[in-house]
Every structure is written in structure tokens, then in C-alpha cells.
Design a protein around this motif. Structure first.
Motif, PDB file in Angstrom:
ATOM      1  N   TYR A  10      -0.645  12.152   0.656  1.00 24.81           N
ATOM      2  CA  TYR A  10      -1.379  13.092   1.482  1.00 24.81           C
ATOM      3  C   TYR A  10      -0.886  14.505   1.178  1.00 24.81           C
ATOM      4  CZ  TYR A  10      -2.954   9.308   4.600  1.00 24.81           C
ATOM      5  OH  TYR A  10      -3.531   8.177   5.128  1.00 24.81           O
ATOM      6  N   PHE A  41      -3.576   6.397  16.508  1.00 28.93           N
ATOM      7  CA  PHE A  41      -2.160   6.746  16.494  1.00 28.93           C
ATOM      8  C   PHE A  41      -1.966   8.197  16.943  1.00 28.93           C
ATOM      9  CE2 PHE A  41      -0.891   3.163  13.738  1.00 28.93           C
ATOM     10  CZ  PHE A  41      -2.086   2.854  13.118  1.00 28.93           C
ATOM     11  N   LEU A  82      -5.997  12.795   2.472  1.00 28.68           N
ATOM     12  CA  LEU A  82      -5.621  11.785   1.497  1.00 28.68           C
ATOM     13  C   LEU A  82      -5.990  12.231   0.088  1.00 28.68           C
ATOM     14  CD1 LEU A  82      -4.529   8.860   1.128  1.00 28.68           C
ATOM     15  CD2 LEU A  82      -6.921   8.111   1.229  1.00 28.68           C
ATOM     16  N   GLN A  96       9.417  15.645   9.272  1.00 24.80           N
ATOM     17  CA  GLN A  96       9.305  14.197   9.321  1.00 24.80           C
ATOM     18  C   GLN A  96       8.127  13.776  10.205  1.00 24.80           C
ATOM     19  OE1 GLN A  96      11.380  12.137   7.513  1.00 24.80           O
ATOM     20  NE2 GLN A  96       9.966  10.525   8.096  1.00 24.80           N
ATOM     21  N   MET A  97       7.363  12.814   9.761  1.00 23.64           N
ATOM     22  CA  MET A  97       6.250  12.280  10.547  1.00 23.64           C
ATOM     23  C   MET A  97       6.782  11.097  11.361  1.00 23.64           C
ATOM     24  SD  MET A  97       3.484  14.003   9.951  1.00 23.64           S
ATOM     25  CE  MET A  97       2.068  12.960  10.286  1.00 23.64           C
ATOM     26  N   PHE A 119       0.369   5.730  -0.308  1.00 21.82           N
ATOM     27  CA  PHE A 119      -0.602   6.813  -0.117  1.00 21.82           C
ATOM     28  C   PHE A 119       0.051   8.157  -0.426  1.00 21.82           C
ATOM     29  CE2 PHE A 119      -3.382   3.974   2.274  1.00 21.82           C
ATOM     30  CZ  PHE A 119      -2.497   3.079   2.847  1.00 21.82           C
ATOM     31  N   ALA A 130      -3.278   0.054  -3.686  1.00 22.73           N
ATOM     32  CA  ALA A 130      -3.179  -1.212  -2.961  1.00 22.73           C
ATOM     33  C   ALA A 130      -2.116  -2.134  -3.542  1.00 22.73           C
ATOM     34  CB  ALA A 130      -4.526  -1.923  -2.962  1.00 22.73           C
ATOM     35  N   TYR A 179      -4.565   6.713  -3.181  1.00 22.43           N
ATOM     36  CA  TYR A 179      -3.874   5.599  -2.587  1.00 22.43           C
ATOM     37  C   TYR A 179      -3.787   4.465  -3.606  1.00 22.43           C
ATOM     38  CZ  TYR A 179      -8.589   3.768  -1.707  1.00 22.43           C
ATOM     39  OH  TYR A 179      -9.878   3.334  -1.842  1.00 22.43           O
ATOM     40  N   ARG A 229      -7.394   4.649  11.989  1.00 22.02           N
ATOM     41  CA  ARG A 229      -7.376   3.744  10.844  1.00 22.02           C
ATOM     42  C   ARG A 229      -8.316   2.579  11.101  1.00 22.02           C
ATOM     43  NH1 ARG A 229      -3.727  -1.255   9.214  1.00 22.02           N
ATOM     44  NH2 ARG A 229      -5.377  -2.024   7.869  1.00 22.02           N
ATOM     45  N   TYR A 284      -7.618   1.210  14.779  1.00 27.83           N
ATOM     46  CA  TYR A 284      -6.362   1.605  15.393  1.00 27.83           C
ATOM     47  C   TYR A 284      -6.353   3.118  15.562  1.00 27.83           C
ATOM     48  CZ  TYR A 284      -4.829  -2.938  13.553  1.00 27.83           C
ATOM     49  OH  TYR A 284      -4.715  -4.265  13.241  1.00 27.83           O
ATOM     50  N   TYR A 300      -0.156  -2.599  10.327  1.00 29.29           N
ATOM     51  CA  TYR A 300      -0.808  -1.322  10.570  1.00 29.29           C
ATOM     52  C   TYR A 300       0.181  -0.184  10.757  1.00 29.29           C
ATOM     53  CZ  TYR A 300      -0.104  -2.950  15.405  1.00 29.29           C
ATOM     54  OH  TYR A 300       0.409  -3.444  16.566  1.00 29.29           O
ATOM     55  N   PHE A 350       6.448   7.197   6.500  1.00 31.53           N
ATOM     56  CA  PHE A 350       6.268   8.414   5.723  1.00 31.53           C
ATOM     57  C   PHE A 350       7.579   8.865   5.105  1.00 31.53           C
ATOM     58  CE2 PHE A 350       2.000   9.994   6.504  1.00 31.53           C
ATOM     59  CZ  PHE A 350       1.597   9.193   7.560  1.00 31.53           C
ATOM     60  N   GLY A 351       7.469   9.457   3.930  1.00 31.85           N
ATOM     61  CA  GLY A 351       8.594  10.156   3.358  1.00 31.85           C
ATOM     62  C   GLY A 351       8.782  11.483   4.068  1.00 31.85           C
ATOM     63  N   TYR A 387       2.812   2.535   9.469  1.00 35.52           N
ATOM     64  CA  TYR A 387       3.030   3.350   8.286  1.00 35.52           C
ATOM     65  C   TYR A 387       4.433   3.949   8.314  1.00 35.52           C
ATOM     66  CZ  TYR A 387      -1.976   3.253   7.511  1.00 35.52           C
ATOM     67  OH  TYR A 387      -3.253   2.846   7.279  1.00 35.52           O
ATOM     68  N   TYR A 440       0.820  -1.205   0.000  1.00 35.68           N
ATOM     69  CA  TYR A 440       0.000   0.000   0.000  1.00 35.68           C
ATOM     70  C   TYR A 440       0.853   1.253   0.000  1.00 35.68           C
ATOM     71  CZ  TYR A 440      -3.743  -3.185   1.294  1.00 35.68           C
ATOM     72  OH  TYR A 440      -4.648  -4.215   1.299  1.00 35.68           O
ATOM     73  N   PHE A 472       3.022  14.526   1.283  1.00 29.65           N
ATOM     74  CA  PHE A 472       3.662  13.372   1.906  1.00 29.65           C
ATOM     75  C   PHE A 472       3.245  12.092   1.199  1.00 29.65           C
ATOM     76  CE2 PHE A 472       5.854  14.900   5.572  1.00 29.65           C
ATOM     77  CZ  PHE A 472       5.216  16.077   5.912  1.00 29.65           C
ATOM     78  N   GLN A 474      -8.415   1.471   1.688  1.00 29.32           N
ATOM     79  CA  GLN A 474      -7.373   0.487   1.892  1.00 29.32           C
ATOM     80  C   GLN A 474      -6.608   0.749   3.177  1.00 29.32           C
ATOM     81  OE1 GLN A 474      -7.057  -2.207   0.118  1.00 29.32           O
ATOM     82  NE2 GLN A 474      -8.784  -1.596  -1.148  1.00 29.32           N
ATOM     83  N   ARG A 480       2.619   1.181   3.496  1.00 31.38           N
ATOM     84  CA  ARG A 480       2.240   0.215   4.533  1.00 31.38           C
ATOM     85  C   ARG A 480       2.259  -1.168   3.929  1.00 31.38           C
ATOM     86  NH1 ARG A 480      -2.587  -2.268   6.034  1.00 31.38           N
ATOM     87  NH2 ARG A 480      -3.786  -1.128   4.486  1.00 31.38           N
ATOM     88  N   ARG A 539       0.728   3.971  19.428  1.00 34.20           N
ATOM     89  CA  ARG A 539      -0.466   3.472  18.758  1.00 34.20           C
ATOM     90  C   ARG A 539      -1.246   2.593  19.718  1.00 34.20           C
ATOM     91  NH1 ARG A 539       3.031   0.020  14.524  1.00 34.20           N
ATOM     92  NH2 ARG A 539       3.718  -1.653  15.899  1.00 34.20           N
ATOM     93  N   TYR A 577       1.076  10.942  16.020  1.00 32.26           N
ATOM     94  CA  TYR A 577       2.283  11.228  15.272  1.00 32.26           C
ATOM     95  C   TYR A 577       2.834  12.574  15.723  1.00 32.26           C
ATOM     96  CZ  TYR A 577       1.810   7.437  11.898  1.00 32.26           C
ATOM     97  OH  TYR A 577       1.744   6.208  11.305  1.00 32.26           O
TER      98      TYR A 577
END
Lengths: 112, 119
Positions: free
Chosen positions: A35, B35, A45, B44-45, A33, A50, A48, B95, B33, A99, A103-104, A101, A31, A90, B104, A94, B50, B37
Motif C-alpha cells: 500500500y 476494521f 493498494l 505503525q498500523m 500486499f 496470493a 498484492y 474487506r 469485515y 481476516y 503491517f510492517g 492483517y 497473502y 506499507f 484477494q 494475511r 473489527r 486501525y
């Protein structure tokens, strides 16, 4: 380097130009995404994916196009940039069933 | 559709003190879920903590802990012994446990709380 890489980190473009933001991940995550982050809106978002060749719209897809011909790449294209697309973008990934994630580091895009 | 609300746009805390950031969410799902962040000026994230909704026990990670109230749909973050390096934007995110509604499993974010730490 392992991880998720976005490029460029900063970009200034003119209204009406086409811009492509790149995203590359090395984990073979299923996956991915895109954002956008705007003050007062958090992260929203855009699109995305899959898996390779499977993409779908998110909350704010208008004006954007994505493709995913390879699992590791998920470029985002602004077909004709507008000032309202000035934002920080961003990319995230995933794994299947995971669950967590990743991120860049984001791309700050300014449309003038 | 699920929504996440962070009602405190900005918060401030004295170094070494404790601060709590609020987050509420709306969902009709029973499994999901949550979270927190952290986003420092570097952009940066960073995942702070969680929580799985099916777990009653509140998650903790060193100085960070959550108060998860499922019935109230509340998920607050407590930072103990605040440090200068904790200054950042904090985002609460949700999520779905399963791929409900065609999504997804994307994260749904609140608008964020900017935390300042005073020396």
C-alpha cells in the motif's frame, strides 16, 4: 525476530533512479500486499500476491513492479522514480482464511 | 467497487471524554469485515477493533466500541475515557468476506480521521 519487516525505513532518491523496497515476513502467510499512504488519500493498494509467483495489480500499480519468488519476500520496485511516488509505503500480510492483517512499520520514500 | 468514507478529517476530544469517529461504506456484498486501525506518529498500523457483518452484536474492545448499522452502511468508532495515547490517525477499512472480483481480500481504506486529545 518474528513479524513483518520493511527496509529501509527512510529513503531519499533522485528522479529517474530505480529503487527497491523490501518486505519480509516470518509467518509464511499466503497473502502479501503493498500500500502507499498519501495525505488526503488514506492507504491505496499498489500490488498484492496470493502466493509465491502469483501477483496482481491493485488500485495504483503504474510505475511499480513486484516479484514474489519466495513466500516470505515481496519486494516493490520503482523502475524510474518520479516525484509523485514520494509517499509512505506499507507492506502487509494475511494468512489463508485469516481476516487479520499484519503491517510492517512502513518506508518513507522521498523522490527529489 | 467498494468505497469507504470518513467525513471528519480531524476531530478533537478532551481527555477522559468520549468521542465518536464516523465511517460509512458502500458495497453490494452481504458478507464482509470492517476494521478500525490506529496509526500513531510512529507510523505503525495498529488494529483497534473489527466487526463481521453477519454478527448483529457490536464489537467492543475495552474503551473502544463500534456502532454497526448494516442497513445504513455505517460503522462508527466510539472511544470512551479518552487518553493522551489515543491521539493518532484513525482509519476505517473494509474487506470482502469472499474473494470477490478477483481481489484477494485486500483492505479498502477511508482517508482517515486525525484525532487530537487535549489534556
Amino acid at each position: 525476530d518474528a513479524g513483518i519487516t520493511q527496509s529501509p525505513r527512510y529513503k531519499i532518491t533522485e528522479t529517474g533512479r530505480q529503487v527497491t523496497l523490501m518486505c519480509h515476513q516470518t509467518w509464511s502467510h499466503s497473502y502479501m500486499f503493498w500500500y502507499r499512504q498519501d495525505l488526503g488519500h488514506g492507504l491505496r493498494l499498489i500490488y498484492y500476491s496470493a502466493a509465491a509467483d502469483i501477483t496482481d495489480k491493485g488500485e495504483v500499480p503504474d510505475g511499480y513492479v513486484v516479484s514474489r519468488s519466495k513466500t516470505e519476500n515481496f519486494p516493490l520496485t520503482l523502475e524510474s522514480a518520479t516525484r509523485s511516488q514520494t509517499s509512505v509505503y506499507f507492506c502487509a500480510s494475511r494468512g489463508q482464511g485469516d481476516y487479520g492483517y499484519t503491517f510492517g512499520s512502513g518506508t518513507r520514500l522521498t523522490v527529489v | 467497487a467498494q468505497t469507504v468514507t470518513q467525513s471528519q478529517p480531524e476531530m478533537s476530544v478532551q481527555e477522559a471524554e468520549t468521542v465518536t469517529l464516523s465511517c460509512t461504506y458502500d458495497t453490494s456484498e452481504s458478507d464482509y469485515y470492517l476494521f478500525w486501525y490506529k496509526q500513531p506518529p510512529s507510523r505503525q498500523m495498529i488494529l483497534v477493533i473489527r466487526q463481521e457483518a453477519y454478527k448483529q452484536q457490536n464489537a467492543t474492545e475495552n474503551r473502544f466500541s463500534v456502532n454497526f448499522q448494516k442497513a445504513a452502511k455505517s460503522f462508527s468508532l466510539k472511544i470512551s475515557d479518552s487518553q493522551l495515547g489515543d491521539a493518532a490517525m484513525y482509519f476505517c477499512a473494509y474487506r470482502s468476506f469472499m474473494n470477490y472480483g478477483g481481489s484477494q481480500g485486500n483492505l479498502i481504506f477511508g482517508k482517515g480521521t486525525k484525532l487530537s486529545v487535549k489534556p
